[in-house]
Design a protein around this motif. Sequence first.
Motif, PDB file in Angstrom:
ATOM      1  N   ARG A  44      -1.958  -7.741  -7.068  1.00  0.00           N
ATOM      2  CA  ARG A  44      -2.685  -6.180  -7.507  1.00  0.00           C
ATOM      3  C   ARG A  44      -1.362  -5.452  -8.364  1.00  0.00           C
ATOM      4  O   ARG A  44      -1.567  -4.946  -9.151  1.00  0.00           O
ATOM      5  CB  ARG A  44      -3.235  -5.685  -6.586  1.00  0.00           C
ATOM      6  N   ASN A  60      -2.018  -8.304  -2.469  1.00  0.00           N
ATOM      7  CA  ASN A  60      -1.327  -7.063  -2.762  1.00  0.00           C
ATOM      8  C   ASN A  60      -0.319  -7.018  -3.867  1.00  0.00           C
ATOM      9  O   ASN A  60      -0.076  -6.125  -4.718  1.00  0.00           O
ATOM     10  CB  ASN A  60      -0.719  -6.303  -1.375  1.00  0.00           C
ATOM     11  N   ARG A  87      -3.445 -11.433   2.486  1.00  0.00           N
ATOM     12  CA  ARG A  87      -3.433 -10.239   2.234  1.00  0.00           C
ATOM     13  C   ARG A  87      -2.184  -9.761   1.561  1.00  0.00           C
ATOM     14  O   ARG A  87      -2.118  -8.853   0.569  1.00  0.00           O
ATOM     15  CB  ARG A  87      -3.522  -9.136   3.443  1.00  0.00           C
ATOM     16  N   ASP A 111       0.828  -1.274  -0.004  1.00  0.00           N
ATOM     17  CA  ASP A 111      -0.041  -0.064   0.058  1.00  0.00           C
ATOM     18  C   ASP A 111       0.832   1.155  -0.163  1.00  0.00           C
ATOM     19  O   ASP A 111       0.523   2.245  -0.812  1.00  0.00           O
ATOM     20  CB  ASP A 111      -0.858  -0.053   1.115  1.00  0.00           C
TER      21      ASP A 111
END
Length: 465
Positions: A144, A141, A137, A111
Amino acid sequence: MNTKYIDLINQTYYFPQEEFRLGDNGLEFHGIDLMALVEQYGAPLKFTYLPKISENINLAKKWFADAIEKNNYKGSYNYCYCTKSSHFKHVLNEALKNDIHIETSSAFDIDIVESLKKTGKVTDKTYVICNGFKRDRYIENIARLINNGHENCIPIIDNYEEIELLSDNIEGHFNVGIRIASEEEPKFEFYTSRLGIGYKNIIPFYEEQIKNNERVDLKMLHFFINTGIRDTAYYWNELVKCLKVYVRLKKICPSLDSLNIGGGFPIKNSLHFEYDYQYMINEILNQINITCAEAEMPVPNIFTEFGSFTVGESGGAIYEILYQKQQNDREKWNMINSSFITTLPDTWAISKRFIMLAINRWNDEYERVLLGGLTCDSDDYYNSEQNMAAIYLPKFRKEKPLYIGFFNTGAYQETIGGFGGLQHCLIPSPKHILIDRDKNNKITTKLFSEQQTSEQLLNILGYEH
């Protein structure tokens, strides 16, 4: 008779040093008048001197460039910053000014990378090396990031399930690395690192899960040992074992072209500190050259993941001595106006030592003391310097305030201490100052965060006001 604190420092160390000198107002750190900082912001306080981050990055780049030229090394060098050392935006912004890459260790790191991409600090050309044990998670990520076009994201495989997990989430082709589970020092509590895949299992793992997988290419072998990069028989032995694995793997894996030697450059923890960075880099590249020449194969591109070396020497903490307690005939306790457990947790958790010096009163007589924190915990103390069996400071005088500084504290202390969260015995986090230089090289300061308030701590604990 030499009884002043300045005499003690001069006869114990080579002083002044590059970053430390004595000015008219007291101790200066990289030209920063520390007493002026105290007078402006008060104590306790923490500070980050941002230019030191860029300085260390460029030192390492130069050392590697010189070693590459000296050894006629045919591979490239890529400097990665290990974000877990300090995730703060001001740290990443400063580090990324210097054409470097990123190493991550958990889901939320991605992030941060995506936030930095939005501002142009990170681009698709930036390598994002994803270490750590990966579960849902983190896998999502990483996928992505790759699915959105970041081809230079390289997940480092840490366990046998990760190839399948990544394949289920990534839409097309992707590159990976494999982390070697190195053997720990003989005195360690266990034999083999929990991180990565064992030496003997890497070739079978590659053949079973990657070799015939058209969607995956192995690009990198990752090597890191817990003691860091040090001139010891243990380090060189582990490096040679790693190179043997690289050679064996390269013979059956043409896509493999990079060796990640991790982090582990030490930082200055004493005014007696000595470490020949250039020698170590020269010798590492020399060993790689020799091994690859014997195997008749090209040398790998080199990646490093320096964390503490990048940010550690930029940080400092300043405390005031509040009071002195004479507990017996020999032990004098100087009580600081904060806590070591909460603000410098490594001093308590792993008995780490930082450079500690008085900020003012260098022309006063000195005495031997112990340093105690404010918590009601018997482990909240600091009792010796790295190269001395005791701490010596100017004599306590109630009418003459004494300030002390701990230096090179910029790595890990905020995150381990729980920045912005609860602290042991509800001791508040001190204010934090960012120090920089403008285009005219003039020192500038900025308040990053105020000292924690009672209201903030009570809110965390669920109390209503």
